[in-house]
Design a protein around this motif. Structure first.
Motif, PDB file in Angstrom:
ATOM      1  N   GLY A  20       0.826  -1.198   0.000  1.00  0.00           N
ATOM      2  CA  GLY A  20       0.000   0.000   0.000  1.00  0.00           C
ATOM      3  C   GLY A  20       0.862   1.249   0.000  1.00  0.00           C
ATOM      4  N   TYR A  21       0.397   2.287   0.704  1.00  0.00           N
ATOM      5  CA  TYR A  21       1.099   3.580   0.730  1.00  0.00           C
ATOM      6  C   TYR A  21       2.543   3.442   1.223  1.00  0.00           C
ATOM      7  CZ  TYR A  21      -3.090   6.184  -0.311  1.00  0.00           C
ATOM      8  OH  TYR A  21      -4.189   6.698  -0.959  1.00  0.00           O
ATOM      9  N   ALA A  22       2.762   2.550   2.187  1.00  0.00           N
ATOM     10  CA  ALA A  22       4.114   2.372   2.714  1.00  0.00           C
ATOM     11  C   ALA A  22       4.882   1.338   1.902  1.00  0.00           C
ATOM     12  CB  ALA A  22       4.028   1.957   4.184  1.00  0.00           C
ATOM     13  N   GLY A  39       5.909  -8.490  -4.192  1.00  0.00           N
ATOM     14  CA  GLY A  39       4.913  -7.842  -3.348  1.00  0.00           C
ATOM     15  C   GLY A  39       3.829  -8.867  -3.020  1.00  0.00           C
ATOM     16  N   ILE A  40       3.477  -8.963  -1.746  1.00  0.00           N
ATOM     17  CA  ILE A  40       2.432  -9.920  -1.344  1.00  0.00           C
ATOM     18  C   ILE A  40       1.299  -9.119  -0.696  1.00  0.00           C
ATOM     19  CG2 ILE A  40       1.902 -11.905   0.149  1.00  0.00           C
ATOM     20  CD1 ILE A  40       4.993 -12.479   0.050  1.00  0.00           C
ATOM     21  N   ASP A  41       0.072  -9.320  -1.205  1.00  0.00           N
ATOM     22  CA  ASP A  41      -1.043  -8.542  -0.648  1.00  0.00           C
ATOM     23  C   ASP A  41      -2.330  -9.366  -0.728  1.00  0.00           C
ATOM     24  OD1 ASP A  41      -1.256  -5.185  -0.198  1.00  0.00           O
ATOM     25  OD2 ASP A  41      -3.132  -6.331  -0.321  1.00  0.00           O
ATOM     26  N   VAL A  93       1.936  -4.049   6.695  1.00  0.00           N
ATOM     27  CA  VAL A  93       0.475  -4.230   6.753  1.00  0.00           C
ATOM     28  C   VAL A  93      -0.163  -3.149   7.645  1.00  0.00           C
ATOM     29  CG1 VAL A  93       0.537  -6.704   6.272  1.00  0.00           C
ATOM     30  CG2 VAL A  93       0.704  -5.907   8.633  1.00  0.00           C
ATOM     31  N   PRO A  94      -1.466  -2.947   7.550  1.00  0.00           N
ATOM     32  CA  PRO A  94      -2.101  -1.877   8.339  1.00  0.00           C
ATOM     33  C   PRO A  94      -2.070  -2.145   9.842  1.00  0.00           C
ATOM     34  CG  PRO A  94      -3.567  -2.682   6.595  1.00  0.00           C
ATOM     35  CD  PRO A  94      -2.431  -3.632   6.673  1.00  0.00           C
ATOM     36  N   THR A  95      -2.046  -1.058  10.598  1.00  0.00           N
ATOM     37  CA  THR A  95      -2.159  -1.148  12.065  1.00  0.00           C
ATOM     38  C   THR A  95      -3.193  -0.101  12.508  1.00  0.00           C
ATOM     39  OG1 THR A  95      -0.165   0.233  12.152  1.00  0.00           O
ATOM     40  CG2 THR A  95       0.119  -2.097  12.654  1.00  0.00           C
ATOM     41  N   SER A 129       5.395  -1.778   9.940  1.00  0.00           N
ATOM     42  CA  SER A 129       4.099  -1.231  10.376  1.00  0.00           C
ATOM     43  C   SER A 129       4.300  -0.562  11.723  1.00  0.00           C
ATOM     44  CB  SER A 129       3.064  -2.346  10.557  1.00  0.00           C
ATOM     45  OG  SER A 129       2.926  -3.088   9.384  1.00  0.00           O
ATOM     46  N   THR A 130       3.668   0.602  11.902  1.00  0.00           N
ATOM     47  CA  THR A 130       3.811   1.306  13.179  1.00  0.00           C
ATOM     48  C   THR A 130       3.044   0.550  14.269  1.00  0.00           C
ATOM     49  OG1 THR A 130       3.810   3.323  11.900  1.00  0.00           O
ATOM     50  CG2 THR A 130       3.491   3.551  14.281  1.00  0.00           C
ATOM     51  N   SER A 131       3.704   0.346  15.412  1.00  0.00           N
ATOM     52  CA  SER A 131       3.007  -0.349  16.496  1.00  0.00           C
ATOM     53  C   SER A 131       3.610   0.032  17.847  1.00  0.00           C
ATOM     54  CB  SER A 131       3.081  -1.858  16.267  1.00  0.00           C
ATOM     55  OG  SER A 131       2.259  -2.520  17.207  1.00  0.00           O
ATOM     56  N   PRO A 161      11.064   1.939  11.467  1.00  0.00           N
ATOM     57  CA  PRO A 161       9.881   2.790  11.304  1.00  0.00           C
ATOM     58  C   PRO A 161       9.689   3.263   9.877  1.00  0.00           C
ATOM     59  CG  PRO A 161      11.407   3.713  12.949  1.00  0.00           C
ATOM     60  CD  PRO A 161      12.079   2.523  12.345  1.00  0.00           C
ATOM     61  N   GLU A 162       8.437   3.310   9.477  1.00  0.00           N
ATOM     62  CA  GLU A 162       8.070   3.833   8.163  1.00  0.00           C
ATOM     63  C   GLU A 162       8.011   5.356   8.272  1.00  0.00           C
ATOM     64  OE1 GLU A 162       7.227   2.295   5.057  1.00  0.00           O
ATOM     65  OE2 GLU A 162       7.521   4.439   4.723  1.00  0.00           O
ATOM     66  N   ARG A 163       8.667   6.046   7.331  1.00  0.00           N
ATOM     67  CA  ARG A 163       8.611   7.509   7.383  1.00  0.00           C
ATOM     68  C   ARG A 163       8.067   8.114   6.103  1.00  0.00           C
ATOM     69  NH1 ARG A 163      14.448   8.939  10.154  1.00  0.00           N
ATOM     70  NH2 ARG A 163      13.703   9.258  12.282  1.00  0.00           N
TER      71      ARG A 163
HETATM   72  N1  LIG Z   1       0.376   5.826   4.837  1.00  0.00           N
HETATM   73  C1  LIG Z   1       1.344   6.493   5.440  1.00  0.00           C
HETATM   74  O1  LIG Z   1       1.595   7.669   5.143  1.00  0.00           O
HETATM   75  C2  LIG Z   1       2.207   5.848   6.519  1.00  0.00           C
HETATM   76  C3  LIG Z   1       3.275   6.579   7.051  1.00  0.00           C
HETATM   77  C4  LIG Z   1       4.054   6.032   8.054  1.00  0.00           C
HETATM   78  C5  LIG Z   1       3.717   4.769   8.520  1.00  0.00           C
HETATM   79  N2  LIG Z   1       2.677   4.059   8.002  1.00  0.00           N
HETATM   80  C6  LIG Z   1       2.415   2.734   8.548  1.00  0.00           C
HETATM   81  O2  LIG Z   1       2.601   1.755   7.543  1.00  0.00           O
HETATM   82  C7  LIG Z   1       1.710   0.663   7.765  1.00  0.00           C
HETATM   83  C8  LIG Z   1       0.926   0.401   6.504  1.00  0.00           C
HETATM   84  O3  LIG Z   1       0.133   1.533   6.220  1.00  0.00           O
HETATM   85  P1  LIG Z   1      -0.320   1.919   4.752  1.00  0.00           P
HETATM   86  O4  LIG Z   1      -0.751   3.328   4.797  1.00  0.00           O
HETATM   87  O5  LIG Z   1       0.717   1.514   3.753  1.00  0.00           O
HETATM   88  O6  LIG Z   1      -1.599   0.978   4.604  1.00  0.00           O
HETATM   89  P2  LIG Z   1      -2.317   0.551   3.245  1.00  0.00           P
HETATM   90  O7  LIG Z   1      -3.696   0.148   3.617  1.00  0.00           O
HETATM   91  O8  LIG Z   1      -2.107   1.569   2.198  1.00  0.00           O
HETATM   92  O9  LIG Z   1      -1.509  -0.755   2.798  1.00  0.00           O
HETATM   93  C9  LIG Z   1      -1.516  -1.921   3.528  1.00  0.00           C
HETATM   94  C10 LIG Z   1      -1.710  -3.093   2.582  1.00  0.00           C
HETATM   95  O10 LIG Z   1      -1.639  -4.303   3.335  1.00  0.00           O
HETATM   96  C11 LIG Z   1      -2.533  -5.229   2.796  1.00  0.00           C
HETATM   97  N3  LIG Z   1      -2.783  -6.270   3.771  1.00  0.00           N
HETATM   98  C12 LIG Z   1      -3.613  -6.266   4.854  1.00  0.00           C
HETATM   99  N4  LIG Z   1      -3.498  -7.410   5.543  1.00  0.00           N
HETATM  100  C13 LIG Z   1      -2.577  -8.159   4.895  1.00  0.00           C
HETATM  101  C14 LIG Z   1      -2.032  -9.449   5.125  1.00  0.00           C
HETATM  102  N5  LIG Z   1      -2.375 -10.181   6.183  1.00  0.00           N
HETATM  103  N6  LIG Z   1      -1.136  -9.916   4.244  1.00  0.00           N
HETATM  104  C15 LIG Z   1      -0.762  -9.178   3.156  1.00  0.00           C
HETATM  105  N7  LIG Z   1      -1.240  -7.963   2.900  1.00  0.00           N
HETATM  106  C16 LIG Z   1      -2.125  -7.454   3.755  1.00  0.00           C
HETATM  107  C17 LIG Z   1      -3.744  -4.384   2.415  1.00  0.00           C
HETATM  108  O11 LIG Z   1      -4.531  -5.028   1.428  1.00  0.00           O
HETATM  109  C18 LIG Z   1      -3.076  -3.104   1.903  1.00  0.00           C
HETATM  110  O12 LIG Z   1      -2.881  -3.133   0.492  1.00  0.00           O
HETATM  111  C19 LIG Z   1       0.828   1.060   8.955  1.00  0.00           C
HETATM  112  O13 LIG Z   1       1.348   0.515  10.119  1.00  0.00           O
HETATM  113  C20 LIG Z   1       0.975   2.568   8.998  1.00  0.00           C
HETATM  114  O14 LIG Z   1       0.779   3.076  10.289  1.00  0.00           O
HETATM  115  C21 LIG Z   1       1.913   4.573   6.995  1.00  0.00           C
END
Ligand SMILES: NC(=O)c1ccc[n+]([C@@H]2O[C@H](COP(=O)([O-])OP(=O)(O)OC[C@H]3O[C@@H](n4cnc5c(N)ncnc54)[C@H](O)[C@@H]3O)[C@@H](O)[C@H]2O)c1
Length: 430
Positions: A20-22, A39-41, A93-95, A129-131, A161-163
Motif C-alpha cells: 500500500g502507501y508504505a 509484493g504480497i497482498d 500491513v495496516p495497524t 508497520s507502526t506499532s 519505522p516507516e517515514r
Molecule cells: N500511509 C502512510 O503515510 C504511513 C506513514 C508512516 C507509517 N505508516 C504505517 O505503515 C503501515 C501500513 O500503512 P499503509 O498506509 O501503507 O496501509 P495501506 O492500507 O495503504 O496498505 C496496507 C496493505 O496491506 C494489505 N494487507 C492487509 N493485511 C494483509 C495481510 N495479512 N497480508 C498481506 N497484505 C495485507 C492491504 O490489502 C493493503 O494493500 C501502517 O502501520 C501505517 O501506520 C503509513
C-alpha cells in the motif's frame, strides 16, 4: 551463500508484505536498484492490477511499476507461497484502531502466521508497520521463533519505522534517513545492510523497542503540537485575534519555536492513530499518557468545533443549517493524495447532514464515496455551480483547486486551512 553476501551482491530476494502507501514505494526502491522484489497482498484485485503495471498510489507512477516488471525485478502475489524462496521479508500491513480505539494487531498477526508457514533458515524479517514498543519482540518473535528457528542465529528480526510522507516530492524513500533496531546486534546489522542498498542514511539504534519508540515519538510530537495549536485557535477565536497572524508572527523567532498549523482535525493512517498505540501500551503498565490523551481529545473535537463555527457564520447571514446547501472542498486528509482514511471531512459532512444540511463535495482525487447507504459523487465546479451553495468549506488544500473561481463565485467561504491568504468580503477563517 550467506545472507549478508546475498544482500551485498543484490542476489537476495525481497518480499514486501502489504503493498500500500508504505509498501509499494519501498518495493519499487528495491526493484529500481536491481533486487528481485515480490509484493504480497491480500487484495487480489490490486495484485492483478500491479502485475498489469497499474499503480494505486499517487507517488508511484504506472511507468515505475511497468519498468520494474519489464526489467524482471517485480511481481505481485496474492498468496504467501513465494515466501519459501525469499531471503528478506518486510511487513507493511495496516495497524489501525478497533472501534474501541484499542490497537488492531490482527493484520500483523495474520501476516506473521502466514510468513511462518514458509519460514526457512537465514531469513531477515523486518516489521515496518507502526506499532506499540515491544511488538517486534513480544508479538513477532514469539510468533516466528521455534526450536528449529532461533532469532539472532537462524533468523534475523528487527523493526524499522516507516517515514513515508505521501505527496512529498522532496523527501522520498532514498533520501529519508531510516532507523533500524534489531532483536540482537546481528539482526540490527543485517537490517542496516539491507536498507543501505536503497537508502542514503541508515541509523542503527540499540533495540527493536527503541526503533518502535522513535516512530511513536515522531508522531506523538506532531499530534501533541497540532493539538496545542488547535486549542490556541479556539482561544484566539474567543479573544477576537487571528490565529494565522499569531503563528506567522511567532514563526519569525529564529530559535525555540516551530510553527504548527490548525485544521479541521487529524486524518490519515498515522497521526490520529499511532500515539494511541503508545498510550494503550502504557495503560498496561499502569501509566496514563496524559499529553497523548489530551491532544487526542482536542484534535478529535475539531470537526465539531468547525461545524459550530459554520453554524455561527450561517446565523450571521440569516441562514440556518437545516436545508442549507454546503459544498465541501476536498475530502482527503491531506493535499494532493487520494487517502480518505480518518479524514475530518467525513465527520464534518456527517455533522452537517445531521443538522439537516444538503452536503456535496468536490475532490479531484475521490470521484465517489459511500456515506452509509448513500453514494456521493464529486461535483465538477463552475462559477454558477459554486454560486448555488450557501456555504463553501475549504477542508483540503489540493493544488489543482481553482481558488480564484471560488473566491469570485462563492456566497460564503469557511476556510479551515488558510488557503486564502488575503481577506475578502465573503471569507471567514478558522
Ligand atoms: N500511509 C502512510 O503515510 C504511513 C506513514 C508512516 C507509517 N505508516 C504505517 O505503515 C503501515 C501500513 O500503512 P499503509 O498506509 O501503507 O496501509 P495501506 O492500507 O495503504 O496498505 C496496507 C496493505 O496491506 C494489505 N494487507 C492487509 N493485511 C494483509 C495481510 N495479512 N497480508 C498481506 N497484505 C495485507 C492491504 O490489502 C493493503 O494493500 C501502517 O502501520 C501505517 O501506520 C503509513
Amino acid at each position: 551463500m550467506e545472507l549478508k553476501e546475498k544482500i551485498l551482491t543484490k542476489r537476495a530476494k525481497i518480499g514486501v508484505v502489504g503493498v500500500g502507501y508504505a509498501g509499494l514505494p519501498l518495493a519499487m526502491a528495491f526493484a529500481r536498484s536491481g533486487f528481485m522484489v515480490h509484493g504480497i497482498d491480500v487484495d487480489d484485485e490490486m495484485v492483478k492490477e500491479l502485475n498489469q503495471g497499474k499503480s494505486h498510489i499517487e507517488d508511484v507512477k504506472d511507468e515505475m511499476v511497468q519498468a520494474a516488471i519489464s526489467s524482471g525485478c517485480f511481481r505481485a502475489h496474492s498468496d504467501y507461497q513465494i515466501v519459501s524462496q525469499l531471503d528478506c521479508v518486510i511487513l507493511c500491513v495496516p495497524t489501525p484502531l478497533r472501534q474501541t480505539r484499542d490497537p488492531d494487531i490482527s493484520y500483523m498477526v495474520d501476516a506473521a502466521k502466514k510468513v511462518k508457514e514458509h519460514l526457512h533458515k537465514d531469513m531477515l524479517i523486518i516489521l515496518q508497520s507502526t506499532s506499540y514498543p515491544g511488538t517486534t519482540d513480544e508479538l513477532l518473535r514469539v510468533e516466528l521463533e521455534s526450536e528449529k528457528f532461533q532469532v539472532g542465529k537462524d533468523l534475523f528480526l528487527g523493526f524499522s519505522p516507516e517515514r513515508v510522507d505521501p505527496g512529498n516530492l522532496k523527501f522520498t524513500t532514498r533520501n529519508t534517513p531510516k532507523i533500524v533496531g534489531g532483536i540482537t546486534p546481528h539482526c540490527t546489522e543485517m537490517a542496516k545492510i539491507l536498507y543501505e542498498q536503497v537508502i542514503d542514511t541508515v541509523i542503527p539504534v540499540s533495540s527493536a523497542a527503541t526503533a518502535e519508540m522513535v516512530k511513536l515519538l515522531e508522531n506523538t510530537f506532531r499530534a501533541v503540537n497540532i493539538g496545542l495549536v488547535n486549542e490556541i485557535t479556539i482561544m484566539c477565536d474567543k479573544l477576537g485575534v487571528s490565529v494565522w497572524e499569531v503563528i506567522e508572527a511567532a514563526a519569525t523567532k529564529p530559535f525555540g519555536f516551530m510553527p504548527f498549523f490548525p485544521g479541521p482535525g487529524l486524518g490519515g493512517h498515522c497521526i490520529p492513530i499511532d500515539p494511541l498505540y503508545l498510550s494503550w501500551k502504557l495503560k498496561m503498565l499502569n501509566y496514563n499518557a496524559r499529553c497523548i490523551e489530551l491532544a487526542s481529545e482536542v484534535n478529535t473535537q475539531m470537526p465539531e468545533y468547525c461545524v459550530h463555527r459554520m453554524v455561527a457564520v450561517l446565523n450571521q447571514n440569516r441562514k440556518c443549517v437545516n436545508g442549507t446547501k454546503v459544498l465541501i472542498m476536498g475530502l482527503t486528509y491531506k493535499k494532493d493524495v487520494s487517502d480518505v482514511r480518518e479524514s475530518p471531512a467525513l465527520d464534518i459532512i456527517r455533522l452537517l447532514e445531521l443538522g439537516g444540511a444538503q452536503v456535496d463535495y468536490s475532490d479531484p482525487y475521490v470521484s465517489q464515496l459511500r456515506f452509509d447507504e448513500v453514494v456521493k459523487k464529486s461535483v465538477s465546479l463552475s462559477p454558477a455551480k459554486i454560486k448555488g451553495y450557501d456555504l463553501v468549506v475549504m477542508v483540503t488544500d489540493h493544488s489543482s483547486f481553482d481558488y480564484k473561481m471560488i473566491q469570485e463565485s462563492a456566497q460564503l467561504v469557511f476556510d479551515t486551512r488558510n488557503v486564502f491568504r488575503e481577506a475578502f468580503d465573503t471569507l471567514v477563517k478558522l
